[in-house]
Design an enzyme around this catalytic site. Structure first.
Site, PDB file in Angstrom:
ATOM      1  N   CYS A   4       0.829  -1.205   0.000  1.00 28.91           N
ATOM      2  CA  CYS A   4       0.000   0.000   0.000  1.00 28.91           C
ATOM      3  C   CYS A   4       0.860   1.250   0.000  1.00 28.91           C
ATOM      4  O   CYS A   4       1.997   1.244   0.480  1.00 28.91           O
ATOM      5  CB  CYS A   4      -0.894   0.051   1.240  1.00 28.91           C
ATOM      6  N   ASP A   5       0.284   2.317  -0.511  1.00 27.25           N
ATOM      7  CA  ASP A   5       0.910   3.633  -0.355  1.00 27.25           C
ATOM      8  C   ASP A   5      -0.163   4.698  -0.520  1.00 27.25           C
ATOM      9  O   ASP A   5      -1.134   4.505  -1.252  1.00 27.25           O
ATOM     10  CB  ASP A   5       2.026   3.860  -1.365  1.00 27.25           C
TER      11      ASP A   5
END
Length: 231
Positions: free
Chosen positions: A91-92
């Site tokens: 994720c980011d």
């Protein structure tokens, strides 16, 4: 209808989960959702990747970073070897204000400038989320299968004064957060409302993870820890 009639395949043994992030907020989301996991942090250079794609929109950048981190962690997990079906999540998050992408501020003065610009206004938090399936004995390309998406949510900030902004930045909390804020810590006092998935704003959408499991042919329920539930 049997549980497998939706096209998902039950796993032989527990489906393992690897979180490709050092974020305590993402880890806490998984713990609250009763999803056992282990952490393997990527070594992707976020700034270099962003600099290489200056034309990317904030949402596209969040997705690119999530994919890069997820693939990096998946390759490392595969190199270590997996004993059974293993789901890797990368994720980011990228915050957008006035069409400009903002990542982690890192420095207090940068965080102060961000808050002076966004106090009393609404921005959009984009969270890219990549999920990849590793299987024991797989050969060739890693991962066995993958899927990714970007989740957006609008965030309205309180019109706080300079003293409050400085006090918040002094906690150190916003320095490692996209947009210089969180909604699961001290920053919650400075956020008036969120229009979208609050877990995605923290950094990981469990609702999206459920959909991604289905896209990969997995049963999301195989991730749950049911050991302490009353039958």
């Amino acid at each position: 209808m049997t549980p497998a009639d939706d096209g998902a395949r039950p796993c032989l043994g527990r489906l393992a989960l690897v979180l490709g992030s050092a974020s305590p907020g993402r880890a806490e989301i998984l713990r609250r959702a009763r999803l056992p996991f282990r952490v393997l942090v990527s070594d992707v250079d976020e700034e270099a990747l962003g600099a290489a794609r200056p034309e990317a929109t904030p949402g596209e950048l969040a997705l690119l970073l999530a994919q890069a981190k997820g693939l990096n962690v998946a390759e490392r997990a595969a190199a270590e070897g997996v004993d059974g079906p293993t789901l890797v999540v990368g994720c980011d998050s990228v915050f957008e204000l006035d069409g400009v992408a903002h990542g982690k501020p890192y420095e207090p003065e940068v965080a102060l400038e961000r808050w002076r610009a966004q106090a009393g206004r609404t921005g959009r938090l984009h969270t890219g989320q990549w999920a990849g399936l590793l299987m024991p004995g797989d050969e060739g390309a890693v991962p066995h299968a993958e899927t990714s998406t970007c989740v957006g949510a609008d965030v309205r900030f309180a019109d706080v004064d300079e003293d409050t902004v400085r006090a918040y930045v002094a906690t150190g909390e916003p320095l490692l957060c996209a947009g210089a804020f969180t909604i699961d810590g001290a920053g919650a006092a400075l956020v008036e409302w969120v229009d979208g998935d609050p877990n995605a704003v923290i950094g990981l959408s469990v609702a999206v993870l459920r959909v991604q499991c289905a896209e990969l042919g997995l049963r999301f329920a195989d991730l749950w820890d049911t050991s302490n539930l009353v039958a």
